[in-house]
Scaffold this motif. Structure first.
Motif, PDB file in Angstrom:
ATOM      1  N   ASP A 149       0.836  -1.212   0.000  1.00 21.77           N
ATOM      2  CA  ASP A 149       0.000   0.000   0.000  1.00 21.77           C
ATOM      3  C   ASP A 149       0.867   1.257   0.000  1.00 21.77           C
ATOM      4  N   PHE A 182     -20.339   3.905  -1.770  1.00 22.73           N
ATOM      5  CA  PHE A 182     -19.272   4.676  -2.407  1.00 22.73           C
ATOM      6  C   PHE A 182     -19.631   4.826  -3.884  1.00 22.73           C
ATOM      7  N   ASN A 214     -13.438  -3.177   1.831  1.00 20.08           N
ATOM      8  CA  ASN A 214     -13.998  -2.334   2.899  1.00 20.08           C
ATOM      9  C   ASN A 214     -15.456  -2.714   3.165  1.00 20.08           C
ATOM     10  N   GLY A 263      -6.114   2.331   2.214  1.00 21.92           N
ATOM     11  CA  GLY A 263      -6.917   1.898   1.065  1.00 21.92           C
ATOM     12  C   GLY A 263      -7.632   3.040   0.355  1.00 21.92           C
ATOM     13  N   LEU A 264      -8.401   3.827   1.102  1.00 19.78           N
ATOM     14  CA  LEU A 264      -9.202   4.869   0.449  1.00 19.78           C
ATOM     15  C   LEU A 264      -8.347   6.003  -0.106  1.00 19.78           C
ATOM     16  N   SER A 265      -7.175   6.269   0.521  1.00 23.23           N
ATOM     17  CA  SER A 265      -6.324   7.331  -0.047  1.00 23.23           C
ATOM     18  C   SER A 265      -5.764   6.863  -1.385  1.00 23.23           C
ATOM     19  N   ILE A 293     -21.836  -1.286   9.032  1.00 27.01           N
ATOM     20  CA  ILE A 293     -21.923  -0.426  10.224  1.00 27.01           C
ATOM     21  C   ILE A 293     -22.100   1.063   9.890  1.00 27.01           C
ATOM     22  N   GLY A 294     -21.768   1.427   8.647  1.00 29.50           N
ATOM     23  CA  GLY A 294     -21.915   2.840   8.266  1.00 29.50           C
ATOM     24  C   GLY A 294     -20.800   3.714   8.841  1.00 29.50           C
ATOM     25  N   TYR A 299     -16.330  -4.049   6.817  1.00 35.58           N
ATOM     26  CA  TYR A 299     -17.098  -3.208   7.744  1.00 35.58           C
ATOM     27  C   TYR A 299     -18.588  -3.579   7.754  1.00 35.58           C
ATOM     28  N   ILE A 310     -11.964  10.032   6.093  1.00 39.57           N
ATOM     29  CA  ILE A 310     -11.645   8.630   5.775  1.00 39.57           C
ATOM     30  C   ILE A 310     -10.738   8.487   4.557  1.00 39.57           C
ATOM     31  N   ASP A 327     -23.095  -1.230   0.779  1.00 39.18           N
ATOM     32  CA  ASP A 327     -23.166  -2.316   1.762  1.00 39.18           C
ATOM     33  C   ASP A 327     -24.248  -2.017   2.790  1.00 39.18           C
ATOM     34  N   VAL A 359     -11.534   4.749  11.298  1.00 32.25           N
ATOM     35  CA  VAL A 359     -12.575   5.113  12.262  1.00 32.25           C
ATOM     36  C   VAL A 359     -12.576   4.065  13.368  1.00 32.25           C
ATOM     37  N   GLY A 369      -5.313   1.850   6.954  1.00 33.87           N
ATOM     38  CA  GLY A 369      -5.937   3.158   6.698  1.00 33.87           C
ATOM     39  C   GLY A 369      -5.422   3.813   5.428  1.00 33.87           C
ATOM     40  N   ASN A 405     -10.256  -2.496  -3.163  1.00 37.50           N
ATOM     41  CA  ASN A 405     -10.276  -1.736  -1.909  1.00 37.50           C
ATOM     42  C   ASN A 405     -11.697  -1.447  -1.443  1.00 37.50           C
ATOM     43  N   VAL A 453      -8.075  -5.973  10.338  1.00 36.07           N
ATOM     44  CA  VAL A 453      -6.707  -5.483  10.193  1.00 36.07           C
ATOM     45  C   VAL A 453      -6.660  -4.514   9.007  1.00 36.07           C
ATOM     46  N   GLY A 454      -5.966  -3.422   9.158  1.00 35.52           N
ATOM     47  CA  GLY A 454      -5.851  -2.478   8.042  1.00 35.52           C
ATOM     48  C   GLY A 454      -4.899  -1.358   8.412  1.00 35.52           C
TER      49      GLY A 454
HETATM   50  N1  LIG Z   1     -17.818   0.539   3.633  1.00 36.34           N
HETATM   51  C1  LIG Z   1     -17.441   1.068   4.783  1.00 36.34           C
HETATM   52  N2  LIG Z   1     -18.262   1.011   5.860  1.00 36.34           N
HETATM   53  C2  LIG Z   1     -17.883   1.563   7.042  1.00 36.34           C
HETATM   54  N3  LIG Z   1     -16.690   2.171   7.256  1.00 36.34           N
HETATM   55  C3  LIG Z   1     -15.838   2.224   6.237  1.00 36.34           C
HETATM   56  C4  LIG Z   1     -16.161   1.689   4.947  1.00 36.34           C
HETATM   57  N4  LIG Z   1     -15.112   1.925   4.129  1.00 36.34           N
HETATM   58  C5  LIG Z   1     -14.182   2.563   4.862  1.00 36.34           C
HETATM   59  N5  LIG Z   1     -14.607   2.738   6.133  1.00 36.34           N
HETATM   60  C6  LIG Z   1     -13.888   3.440   7.219  1.00 36.34           C
HETATM   61  O1  LIG Z   1     -12.862   4.233   6.640  1.00 36.34           O
HETATM   62  C7  LIG Z   1     -11.588   3.883   7.171  1.00 36.34           C
HETATM   63  C8  LIG Z   1     -10.537   4.056   6.087  1.00 36.34           C
HETATM   64  O2  LIG Z   1     -10.666   3.070   5.093  1.00 36.34           O
HETATM   65  P1  LIG Z   1      -9.405   2.594   4.301  1.00 36.34           P
HETATM   66  O3  LIG Z   1      -9.825   1.611   3.275  1.00 36.34           O
HETATM   67  O4  LIG Z   1      -8.670   3.799   3.849  1.00 36.34           O
HETATM   68  O5  LIG Z   1      -8.488   1.930   5.410  1.00 36.34           O
HETATM   69  P2  LIG Z   1      -8.637   0.521   6.117  1.00 36.34           P
HETATM   70  O6  LIG Z   1      -9.698  -0.284   5.481  1.00 36.34           O
HETATM   71  O7  LIG Z   1      -8.749   0.786   7.569  1.00 36.34           O
HETATM   72  O8  LIG Z   1      -7.201  -0.093   5.842  1.00 36.34           O
HETATM   73  P3  LIG Z   1      -6.588  -0.593   4.430  1.00 36.34           P
HETATM   74  O9  LIG Z   1      -5.460   0.324   4.168  1.00 36.34           O
HETATM   75  O10 LIG Z   1      -6.159  -1.977   4.687  1.00 36.34           O
HETATM   76  O11 LIG Z   1      -7.668  -0.482   3.410  1.00 36.34           O
HETATM   77  C9  LIG Z   1     -11.751   2.476   7.648  1.00 36.34           C
HETATM   78  O12 LIG Z   1     -10.835   2.207   8.685  1.00 36.34           O
HETATM   79  C10 LIG Z   1     -13.183   2.467   8.135  1.00 36.34           C
HETATM   80  O13 LIG Z   1     -13.241   2.949   9.442  1.00 36.34           O
END
Ligand SMILES: Nc1ncnc2c1ncn2[C@@H]1O[C@H](COP(=O)(O)OP(=O)(O)OP(=O)(O)O)[C@@H](O)[C@H]1O
Ligand SMILES: [Mg+2]
Length: 496
Positions: free
Chosen positions: A322, A482, A393, A455-457, A424-425, A397, A434, A421, A441, A453, A389, A450-451
């Motif tokens: 990542d 999304f 997610n 993925g979304l960036s 949990i929202g 979640y 995020i 999805d 979160v 943080g 990604n 495990v993560g």
């Molecule tokens: N579909 C979703 N539902 C609820 N919360 C989400 C969802 N997608 C992302 N999030 C929240 O946004 C945060 C950031 O997501 P992101 O994908 O960047 O990192 P991550 O999943 O924690 O780690 P990784 O780098 O392994 O993806 C998550 O930790 C989660 O709290």
């Protein structure tokens, strides 16, 4: 209050002095008397006087001399001449020399009172006019000082400042702006911004909010690159008291050194991640050999410990990958190969790959693709990464199972992909964060997920490099969607 006023009566005839005192005292005036001009001037020097009643002809010193003296020393005190019938002409002469008025002997009480009152009123008006004039002069002075102080501050600022009126004409710009934008001084008159500024992006950025003049676009931030120099321009609309737009103010900040540090940081992260990945992969490889029993039989306990450490190593490897992705996107090298692409195949393949993970968590994965999706210009591996990604997610979640739906639809110039999805929202206040690197979160139900943080960036970086965007809508406890938008290419386009 009439009591606050003192009237000086100067007359050589005792009966006149007494007469005046008798008339004026009941009206509330303080009356002082003098038998000739000299005495009158002495009294004037000794105490404050508001009006002088002065006989035209007196021994020792007459009214003309009193007028001369008092006119130069006490110009604000009105002088009323007391005169006989035969000497009216001389009284008029006195008025030319500055007397306020005259009364002829014998005078009526009400006439005297009236004339004194009028003289006092005149004096009051004059005093007030004088005060106003002084105040105005003081205000003008303050304003001029304030203006020159402001100008000095703006001219000394290291940041560039540019002010325009609502017709987009330059009304103020400081030396720092000229230096940063390599400009020559504008003409004294307000000059049109377009001819003055050599940067179309900035002109356009200022034109747009002015045209719309809406509060939501009242503040624009953008980066400009001029050769080796990076600038951040922050522009705001200026409003008048009735919310009418008066013009724009832009502050230009040199961020070249920040950019350099950013590049250094990206290079450093890239190098370190790279150096870590090779030995870690080797260690994992050797663990696999041991786990498969190729280096001798393992006890159950050894198997368990090794499996656990393998999972942790995989986590570390994922994070390193990542980080490598992030640094690649930041340095602009990520999207090497953008080709005309149909997203259907990638969507189907990714869904198949993620199906096992979804099933393990009791999640139903649905795919809803519009037939004949338009083509896009994109890097296939990056698109896979975006979808993986978002899907992982959505699955991670949604700890209580549920449904994850991937849909794709065309909006003409844009293709929309939705990943929804029933998990949990995300709380509204968390949504802006995020997409930040390393932001996760905190939620009691996803502690075990495990993560890193990142993925979304990565998702956001890839989409921006494809001139696309990503948005999120979410309701805690209900679910998250999304929405990805990507520009399409028409079949007739030369790119296809
Ligand atoms: N579909 C979703 N539902 C609820 N919360 C989400 C969802 N997608 C992302 N999030 C929240 O946004 C945060 C950031 O997501 P992101 O994908 O960047 O990192 P991550 O999943 O924690 O780690 P990784 O780098 O392994 O993806 C998550 O930790 C989660 O709290
Ligand atoms: Mg993630």
């Amino acid at each position: 209050m009439a009591n606050d006023y003192t009237i000086l009566v100067a007359d050589d005839e005792k009966v006149v002095r007494e007469g005046c005192t008798r008339i004026l005292t009941p009206e509330g005036y303080m009356v002082v008397t003098a038998a000739n001009g000299r005495e009158a001037l002495d009294k004037l020097a000794a105490q404050p006087v508001n009006v002088i009643l002065c006989d035209l002809k007196m021994p020792v010193m007459g009214a003309l001399e009193v007028l001369e003296e008092s006119g130069s020393r006490y110009p604000h005190i009105p002088v009323i001449i007391i005169t006989g019938h035969g000497t009216v002409e001389s009284a008029v002469e006195c008025m030319k020399k500055g007397a306020y008025d005259f009364v002829t002997k014998p005078f009526r009480a009400d006439h005297l009172v009236l004339i004194v009152r009028r003289a006092l009123e005149k004096q009051d008006l004059e005093r007030r006019a004088q005060q106003l004039q002084e105040e105005r002069a003081r205000n003008l002075y303050d304003l001029a000082t304030e203006q020159s102080r402001l100008r000095a501050i703006v001219n000394c600022m290291a940041d560039g400042v540019l002010v325009t009126n609502r017709d987009l004409e330059v009304v103020l710009c400081n030396p720092a702006l000229m230096r940063l934008m390599e400009l020559s001084p504008p003409p004294a008159q307000p000059a049109p911004l377009e001819g003055f500024l050599n940067d179309d992006t900035l002109v356009e950025a200022l034109c747009n909010p002015l045209a719309r003049a809406s509060t939501e676009t009242a503040f624009i931030s953008q980066e400009l690159q001029r050769g080796q120099t990076h600038l951040r321009a922050l522009s705001a609309l200026v409003y008048g008291p009735d919310r009418e737009v008066l013009g724009t103010v832009t502050v230009l900040h040199d961020i070249t050194s920040l950019k350099e540090i950013d590049v250094m940081k990206s290079n450093f992260v890239h190098q370190v991640s790279h150096e870590l990945r090779a030995p870690l992969s080797a260690i994992k490889q050797q663990h696999t050999v041991i786990l498969e029993g190729l280096a001798g039989e393992l006890t159950e306990k050894q198997q368990e410990l090794l499996s656990r450490s393998q999972a942790r190593m995989q986590g570390l490897l994922d994070m390193i990958n990542d980080l490598l992705d992030v640094s690649k996107i930041e340095s602009g090298h990520a999207i090497q190969e953008q080709v005309p692409l149909r997203l259907d195949e990638i969507l189907k393949e990714t869904a198949v790959l993620m199906n096992e993970k979804a099933a393990e968590q009791g999640i139903t994965l649905q795919l809803e693709l519009e037939p004949e999706l338009p083509m896009i210009q994109a890097d296939p591996r990056s698109m896979e990464e975006v979808l993986t990604n978002l899907l992982s997610n959505a699955i991670n979640y949604s700890p209580d199972g549920g449904t994850v739906t991937v849909s794709a639809l065309s909006h003409g110039e844009y293709l929309e992909v939705r990943v929804s999805d029933t998990g949990i929202g995300i709380a509204q206040e968390e949504i802006p964060r995020i997409f930040d690197k390393f932001y996760r979160v905190k939620h009691p139900d996803t502690r075990k997920v495990v993560g890193s943080g990142l993925g979304l960036s990565i998702v956001k970086g890839i989409l921006e490099a494809h001139r696309g965007s990503v948005e999120v809508e979410s309701e805690p406890g209900v679910g998250t969607t999304f929405r990805v938008l990507l520009p399409t290419i028409s079949p007739s386009s030369p790119e296809t």
